[in-house]
Design a protein around this motif. Structure first.
Motif, short mmCIF file in Angstrom:
data_model
loop_
_atom_site.label_atom_id
_atom_site.label_comp_id
_atom_site.label_asym_id
_atom_site.label_seq_id
_atom_site.Cartn_x
_atom_site.Cartn_y
_atom_site.Cartn_z
N LYS A 293 30.75 44.96 34.95
CA LYS A 293 30.41 43.60 35.38
C LYS A 293 31.53 42.91 36.15
CE LYS A 293 26.30 43.96 33.82
NZ LYS A 293 25.22 44.22 34.81
N ASP B 259 31.05 41.98 39.81
CA ASP B 259 30.41 40.72 40.22
C ASP B 259 31.31 39.86 41.08
OD1 ASP B 259 27.78 40.12 39.73
OD2 ASP B 259 28.08 39.60 37.65
N ASN C 155 29.21 41.51 44.65
CA ASN C 155 28.04 40.65 44.78
C ASN C 155 28.44 39.29 45.34
OD1 ASN C 155 26.15 42.50 43.78
ND2 ASN C 155 26.71 42.03 41.68
#
Length: 241
Positions: A233, A236, A240
């Motif tokens: 994660k 991120d 992203n």
């Protein structure tokens, strides 16, 4: 000297979203004047701000897919580009400012490949060269013909040896570009319990082979489960965007 960030997209392996993500990461992390150019056989779906140019011609028919088309970038007719070109693969993740990739001296710089520590081979996920200066790379590729596979496993091995023969092969600082597989994955069996490590000193994380950035973000199970990757994660913050 002109500064160009370039990428290449062909076929269906990567969709336009990969180019768009790379563009956003570059715009966030490169603060010197530059152009962002994508050489492609299909420019549909690319964001405004991305300059689209035709895929450079390179006849690699009969060769297995090993990114040979990258060699077409060394043509002396590379569209309207001049100056330096920093090539970036579509499946990388940029963590920090990359201005230094244009500031470090040298005619040609590339990642030192992690899989060949005792060889000169570089990893061509990130390399910089002088535009239109080395068309003989393509000429030598054609001279080798299909026999090229007897001497070189892939395009980056061929390219590394070509630049070595010119005396201009240089490598980036080893902390700048790290391999997700080699530097981030937890060792077995910790990989089943702990998220991959974030390389806090790296500028770029390279995803070569599997997992891809998307697979790493969502979690990935390789053959036999030994390359299991917990959802990563921390991507991120970078991928992203």
């Amino acid at each position: 000297m002109d500064k160009n960030v370039i990428c290449i997209k062909w076929g269906t392996k990567f969709g336009p979203e990969y180019v768009n993500r790379l563009y956003k990461m570059v715009e966030k992390n490169l603060t010197i004047p530059h152009r962002f150019v994508c050489f492609t056989d299909n420019g549909e779906g690319l964001l405004d701000g991305i300059e689209v140019r035709p895929l450079p011609e390179l006849n690699d028919d009969g060769l297995p897919e090993k990114a040979w088309k990258k060699l077409g970038l060394f043509t002396d007719k590379l569209a309207d580009l001049e100056g330096q070109a920093l090539f970036l693969d579509l499946d990388i993740v940029i963590r920090e400012n990359i201005n230094e990739f244009f500031e470090v001296p040298g005619e040609f710089l590339i990642i030192k490949d992690w899989d060949f520590p005792n060889d000169i081979i570089g990893n061509s996920s990130v390399f910089r060269f002088e535009v239109k200066k080395y068309p003989d790379i393509i000429e030598n590729f054609y001279k080798e013909g299909h026999d090229i596979r007897k001497r070189f496993k892939n395009e980056q091995a061929f390219l590394s040896h070509q630049m070595y023969d010119k005396g201009i092969l240089n490598y980036w600082d080893k902390s700048w570009c790290v391999s997700f597989k080699r530097n981030c994955l937890q060792p077995f069996p910790l990989n089943f319990f702990k998220e991959p490590k974030e390389p806090m000193n790296a500028k770029i994380v390279v995803f070569h082979g599997r997992p891809t950035p998307e697979q790493a973000y969502n979690g990935f199970m390789g053959k036999g489960g030994l390359r299991y990757v917990k959802p990563t994660k921390w991507l991120d913050k970078y991928w992203n965007v």
